[in-house]
Design an enzyme around this catalytic site. Sequence first.
Site, PDB file in Angstrom:
ATOM      1  N   CYS A 136      85.518  54.619  44.236  1.00  0.00           N
ATOM      2  CA  CYS A 136      86.489  55.534  44.837  1.00  0.00           C
ATOM      3  C   CYS A 136      87.520  55.982  43.810  1.00  0.00           C
ATOM      4  CB  CYS A 136      87.165  54.867  46.028  1.00  0.00           C
ATOM      5  SG  CYS A 136      88.373  55.932  46.833  1.00  0.00           S
ATOM      6  N   CYS A 139      91.073  56.350  45.123  1.00  0.00           N
ATOM      7  CA  CYS A 139      91.798  55.080  45.286  1.00  0.00           C
ATOM      8  C   CYS A 139      92.239  54.530  43.939  1.00  0.00           C
ATOM      9  CB  CYS A 139      90.912  54.012  45.931  1.00  0.00           C
ATOM     10  SG  CYS A 139      89.867  54.576  47.253  1.00  0.00           S
ATOM     11  N   ASP A 140      91.362  54.555  42.958  1.00  0.00           N
ATOM     12  CA  ASP A 140      91.587  53.762  41.746  1.00  0.00           C
ATOM     13  C   ASP A 140      91.812  54.573  40.468  1.00  0.00           C
ATOM     14  OD1 ASP A 140      91.256  51.451  43.268  1.00  0.00           O
ATOM     15  OD2 ASP A 140      89.085  51.492  43.023  1.00  0.00           O
TER      16      ASP A 140
END
Length: 308
Positions: A136, A139-140
């Site tokens: 992701c 997200c990261d």
Amino acid sequence: MKPERIKVLIIGSGPAGYTAAIYTSRANLGPVLYEGIEPGGQLTTTTEVENFPGYPEGVDGNQLMADLRKQAERFGTEIRTGTITTADLSSRPFHIVVDGTKEIEAESIIIATGATAKYLGLPSETKYRGQGVSACATCDGFFYRKKDVAVVGGGDTACEEATYLASLCRKVYMIVRKPYLRASKAMQERVFNTPNIEVLFEHNTAEVLGDETGVTGALLRKNDGTETKIDIAGFFLAIGHHPNTELFADQLELDAEGYIKVEAGTSKTNIEGVFAAGDVKDPHYRQAITAAGSGCVAALDCERFLLR
Ligand code: NDP
């Protein structure tokens, strides 16, 4: 033994399941939530979550899920360990079997079983999951600002993630197994017009390389057999997701990829009394906050259904 009668059965314990539990328990519907195979869902596989509103300093993914669980329990949700093994949705109450033995009759069901990101299956990829290996970018990606990273895949998701990462990172390699991208023309153009993306066609990942600090590189093998090593700090998978819908395959209307189809703007499936929330019905956004929002929608739809 007579099956247990339940008013609201929630299947899944990610942000969608817990949010549905918070709302239905506050509405005095006495929900029972089964956690499933991966308690806490996909967020428990990430480290820091920085984009969930309400946490200005960010929050550990496991902590966030523990907090959501506590909040659901506070209003009386009964959270149980167990996996639904059979679901007969042909008539109401719906007939459910848990772990192959326990029988339940549910008046309504909220399905929040999520989706699972696909991984390549390399042991080195598993070893560095959460330490540079991620599925992701939204997200990261932020953790790899000004660093070099790689994205595996040639579809729309891979292109979208690569262009997003290119805005943060110094360089982005796209590792594509075919001699072309599968993504839409528009997405391809965005990739080709981004100067810090390098597309490595006809390449596969032989190994993710790393040390005690996490990912440091990847060993790539071209289809002609030649090998190259790239130095990277982040290795992002974008080779698709599996919605966890096998249990409902012949009963609920699914799209071509297996995601549950819901009536636009609602959580209603094609079966009255069965609602879907979170990634199991969402191939596009796949965020914790959108899953939580759709858990709320499912709870309200379910409440209205039961009141009727
Ligand atoms: P796709 O299935 O479209 O693409 C997956 C990509 O990963 C393909 O390039 C595939 O390669 C590659 N791949 C699969 N397995 C492996 C493997 N083992 N090793 C290396 N590469 C692999 O998935 P997406 O998640 O990209 O998209 C899913 C759906 O969502 C699509 O319909 C897409 O159009 C849509 N979508 C739309 C967006 C938008 O409109 N903005 C954004 C994101 C997704 P190969 O081509 O060789 O099979």
